[in-house]
Motif scaffolding. Structure first.
Motif, PDB file in Angstrom:
ATOM      1  N   LYS A  64      35.103  14.721  68.376  1.00  0.00           N
ATOM      2  CA  LYS A  64      34.197  15.770  67.917  1.00  0.00           C
ATOM      3  C   LYS A  64      34.397  17.043  68.720  1.00  0.00           C
ATOM      4  N   LEU A  65      34.534  16.904  70.026  1.00  0.00           N
ATOM      5  CA  LEU A  65      34.742  18.068  70.875  1.00  0.00           C
ATOM      6  C   LEU A  65      36.080  18.734  70.565  1.00  0.00           C
ATOM      7  N   SER A  66      37.105  17.924  70.279  1.00  0.00           N
ATOM      8  CA  SER A  66      38.416  18.502  69.972  1.00  0.00           C
ATOM      9  C   SER A  66      38.363  19.310  68.684  1.00  0.00           C
ATOM     10  N   VAL A  67      37.547  18.879  67.711  1.00  0.00           N
ATOM     11  CA  VAL A  67      37.401  19.631  66.462  1.00  0.00           C
ATOM     12  C   VAL A  67      36.671  20.943  66.727  1.00  0.00           C
ATOM     13  N   VAL A  68      35.641  20.903  67.579  1.00  0.00           N
ATOM     14  CA  VAL A  68      34.939  22.135  67.956  1.00  0.00           C
ATOM     15  C   VAL A  68      35.916  23.114  68.598  1.00  0.00           C
ATOM     16  N   MET A  69      36.779  22.604  69.488  1.00  0.00           N
ATOM     17  CA  MET A  69      37.750  23.471  70.150  1.00  0.00           C
ATOM     18  C   MET A  69      38.789  23.991  69.165  1.00  0.00           C
ATOM     19  N   ALA A  70      39.154  23.159  68.178  1.00  0.00           N
ATOM     20  CA  ALA A  70      40.109  23.612  67.166  1.00  0.00           C
ATOM     21  C   ALA A  70      39.531  24.794  66.390  1.00  0.00           C
ATOM     22  N   ARG A  71      38.251  24.715  66.035  1.00  0.00           N
ATOM     23  CA  ARG A  71      37.619  25.824  65.320  1.00  0.00           C
ATOM     24  C   ARG A  71      37.516  27.053  66.215  1.00  0.00           C
ATOM     25  N   ALA A 113      47.412  30.040  65.522  1.00  0.00           N
ATOM     26  CA  ALA A 113      46.841  28.694  65.585  1.00  0.00           C
ATOM     27  C   ALA A 113      47.443  27.840  64.472  1.00  0.00           C
ATOM     28  N   ILE A 114      47.863  26.633  64.840  1.00  0.00           N
ATOM     29  CA  ILE A 114      48.411  25.682  63.864  1.00  0.00           C
ATOM     30  C   ILE A 114      47.320  24.653  63.584  1.00  0.00           C
ATOM     31  N   ILE A 115      46.844  24.597  62.337  1.00  0.00           N
ATOM     32  CA  ILE A 115      45.710  23.733  62.000  1.00  0.00           C
ATOM     33  C   ILE A 115      46.070  22.817  60.841  1.00  0.00           C
ATOM     34  N   GLY A 116      45.234  21.807  60.631  1.00  0.00           N
ATOM     35  CA  GLY A 116      45.457  20.887  59.525  1.00  0.00           C
ATOM     36  C   GLY A 116      44.819  19.541  59.805  1.00  0.00           C
ATOM     37  N   ARG A 117      44.920  18.649  58.837  1.00  0.00           N
ATOM     38  CA  ARG A 117      44.428  17.281  59.000  1.00  0.00           C
ATOM     39  C   ARG A 117      45.262  16.545  60.056  1.00  0.00           C
ATOM     40  N   PRO A 118      44.755  15.406  60.561  1.00  0.00           N
ATOM     41  CA  PRO A 118      45.571  14.627  61.498  1.00  0.00           C
ATOM     42  C   PRO A 118      46.871  14.144  60.858  1.00  0.00           C
ATOM     43  N   ASP A 148      41.672  19.552  53.134  1.00  0.00           N
ATOM     44  CA  ASP A 148      42.527  20.716  53.364  1.00  0.00           C
ATOM     45  C   ASP A 148      41.786  21.997  52.987  1.00  0.00           C
ATOM     46  N   ALA A 149      41.063  21.955  51.864  1.00  0.00           N
ATOM     47  CA  ALA A 149      40.320  23.133  51.424  1.00  0.00           C
ATOM     48  C   ALA A 149      39.217  23.482  52.411  1.00  0.00           C
ATOM     49  N   THR A 150      38.559  22.457  52.960  1.00  0.00           N
ATOM     50  CA  THR A 150      37.510  22.695  53.962  1.00  0.00           C
ATOM     51  C   THR A 150      38.094  23.370  55.197  1.00  0.00           C
ATOM     52  N   ILE A 151      39.245  22.865  55.662  1.00  0.00           N
ATOM     53  CA  ILE A 151      39.890  23.425  56.858  1.00  0.00           C
ATOM     54  C   ILE A 151      40.342  24.860  56.577  1.00  0.00           C
ATOM     55  N   ALA A 152      40.901  25.083  55.389  1.00  0.00           N
ATOM     56  CA  ALA A 152      41.310  26.441  55.023  1.00  0.00           C
ATOM     57  C   ALA A 152      40.111  27.378  55.026  1.00  0.00           C
ATOM     58  N   GLY A 153      38.959  26.849  54.621  1.00  0.00           N
ATOM     59  CA  GLY A 153      37.739  27.659  54.615  1.00  0.00           C
ATOM     60  C   GLY A 153      37.350  28.140  55.997  1.00  0.00           C
ATOM     61  N   TYR A 154      37.634  27.326  57.038  1.00  0.00           N
ATOM     62  CA  TYR A 154      37.333  27.753  58.403  1.00  0.00           C
ATOM     63  C   TYR A 154      38.105  29.034  58.748  1.00  0.00           C
ATOM     64  N   ALA A 155      39.387  29.065  58.367  1.00  0.00           N
ATOM     65  CA  ALA A 155      40.202  30.246  58.652  1.00  0.00           C
ATOM     66  C   ALA A 155      39.745  31.435  57.802  1.00  0.00           C
ATOM     67  N   HIS A 156      39.452  31.170  56.536  1.00  0.00           N
ATOM     68  CA  HIS A 156      39.026  32.242  55.624  1.00  0.00           C
ATOM     69  C   HIS A 156      37.703  32.852  56.086  1.00  0.00           C
ATOM     70  N   GLU A 157      36.732  31.997  56.411  1.00  0.00           N
ATOM     71  CA  GLU A 157      35.427  32.483  56.854  1.00  0.00           C
ATOM     72  C   GLU A 157      35.534  33.221  58.191  1.00  0.00           C
ATOM     73  N   GLY A 158      36.509  32.820  59.006  1.00  0.00           N
ATOM     74  CA  GLY A 158      36.712  33.489  60.286  1.00  0.00           C
ATOM     75  C   GLY A 158      37.481  34.792  60.158  1.00  0.00           C
ATOM     76  N   GLY A 159      37.918  35.130  58.952  1.00  0.00           N
ATOM     77  CA  GLY A 159      38.641  36.379  58.739  1.00  0.00           C
ATOM     78  C   GLY A 159      40.050  36.377  59.296  1.00  0.00           C
ATOM     79  N   ARG A 160      40.662  35.197  59.411  1.00  0.00           N
ATOM     80  CA  ARG A 160      42.007  35.120  59.990  1.00  0.00           C
ATOM     81  C   ARG A 160      43.075  35.269  58.911  1.00  0.00           C
ATOM     82  N   ALA A 161      44.156  35.972  59.248  1.00  0.00           N
ATOM     83  CA  ALA A 161      45.327  35.984  58.371  1.00  0.00           C
ATOM     84  C   ALA A 161      45.856  34.560  58.257  1.00  0.00           C
TER      85      ALA A 161
END
Length: 391
Positions: free
Chosen positions: A205-212, A139-144, A235-248
């Motif tokens: 809002k829905l697109s952000v839910v789908m991104a997560r 998954a490629i994630i980040g701010r707009p 950026d730190a908040t978005i990184a937290g989503y991956a960290h909390e999800g246990g993703r590499a």
């Protein structure tokens, strides 16, 4: 969007283009048309889908004329023919000049079988598909507007995603399957994630839910950072989503080619100050636009994926833990409960309850030092006298 499909033993690739408006000069519609032309010119069959309950529009006529000029086999699917009585809706659409017309209902799946029989009639029946190798899902994630879609195009070698200077161009996730050095990957370009207070439109809002959701489904996450704008709390908040999800996780500093007098070491220190909880994540400086550094992401993705997938035998773990020194607590034994992320259960003796946080941190650091686990979070759960504590 695209995917592999099979009908009556005939396997084929199916591509769903964006909605096409032939003469629209606006940036996004013109880019959709440009990308659609690439798929149309190589297609063995083209299905034009129209709304059977609406009148034929000028846009329908323009699109039908454009498709007929391509000289490819075209089938017209007239949607929303939900009952037998509505099959007659298709008759009016012969006016578009397409000979093969099929009434269908996508909602109820009626007429689809006949449509597929017609479209795939000339396709060769394939042999039984070999066992599929599980692709690495990225998954490629980040701010707009940090360059996620540009990075997807650079990784796949083709323009699958529309790149626009307008932030928020990507609303739906765009995925592409690529094979590199014999390893299959599925890259997913997610919608840009804004701060909660900046997300207003329901579609956004829905697109952000789908991104997560795509983060949770991925094996590896590429967090794209903007070198020009620098690292932000979002950026730190978005990184937290991956960290909390246990993703590499891999941190990709994009647009590095636009900075001339900034040292990488200085930028890395800023990242580590902002992302103290991501000390395990490797950092790569890239330019998605020029392609600089992009090829090096493939072996790194493999490395962090394999690290997250590592299993350590219980015997080896306990031989390792015997070499450690804990003054306050004796560890009875350690076992690995799961992987992606690597998760360990530490059974302790004594009367003081679970391990102190500092001891847990020490164990995690020693696990990394001894067994690698680069790029992946580690979950540690300690148990003492029937209680459990997860960090």
């Amino acid at each position: 969007m695209h995917g592999q499909a099979e009908h009556r033993g005939r396997r084929f690739e199916l591509i769903d283009t964006g909605g096409i408006i032939v003469d629209d000069q606006e940036y996004i519609p013109s880019q959709i048309l440009r990308q659609a032309r690439v798929a149309l010119q190589s297609a063995a069959q083209i299905i034009l889908l129209v709304d059977g309950r609406a009148e034929i529009t000028g846009a329908d006529r323009d699109l039908a004329r454009m498709l007929l000029r391509l000289g490819r086999p075209i089938t017209l699917a007239v949607n929303k023919a939900d009952t037998r009585a509505q099959d007659g809706l298709a008759n009016a659409f012969y006016e578009l000049g397409i000979r093969d017309v099929f009434p269908v209902s996508a909602e109820h799946a009626t007429g689809v079988e006949a449509l597929l029989d017609h479209v795939t009639a000339g396709f060769a029946a394939g042999e039984a598909a070999p066992p599929a190798v599980e692709p690495i899902k990225v998954a490629i994630i980040g701010r707009p507007n940090v360059g996620k879609s540009t990075l997807l195009n650079a990784l796949t070698g083709q323009e699958r995603a529309i790149v626009s200077p307008v932030a928020g161009t990507t609303r739906d996730a765009v995925d592409e399957t690529v094979e590199h050095d014999g390893v299959p990957y599925v890259f997913v370009d997610t919608a840009g994630i804004r701060r909660k207070g900046k997300t207003t439109a329901m579609a956004e809002k829905l697109s952000v839910v789908m991104a997560r959701r795509n983060i949770r489904m991925a094996h590896v996450v590429l967090l794209v950072l903007d070198a020009v704008e620098g690292v932000s709390t979002n950026d730190a908040t978005i990184a937290g989503y991956a960290h909390e999800g246990g993703r590499a996780l891999i941190l990709c500093v994009n647009k590095w080619d636009q900075l001339r007098n900034r040292s990488r070491n200085e930028f890395e220190r800023g990242i580590h100050d902002m992302f103290k909880f991501l000390d395990y994540a490797p950092i790569r400086f890239i330019s998605a636009k020029t392609g600089a550094g992009v090829a090096g992401l493939f072996p790194l993705i493999q490395e962090v994926y394999q690290a997250a997938s590592t299993r350590i035998p219980t015997g080896e773990l306990n031989r390792w833990v015997e070499q450690l020194r804990f003054d306050e607590r004796k560890i009875l034994y350690v076992t690995q409960a799961s992987f992606r992320p690597p998760s360990f259960v530490v059974f302790t003796g004594g009367k003081g309850g679970p391990l102190h946080f500092s001891h847990e941190r020490y164990l995690i650091n020693q696990l990394r030092r001894s067994f690698g686990f680069r790029g992946t979070p580690i979950v540690l759960k300690t148990k003492a006298k029937g209680t459990g504590k997860k960090r």
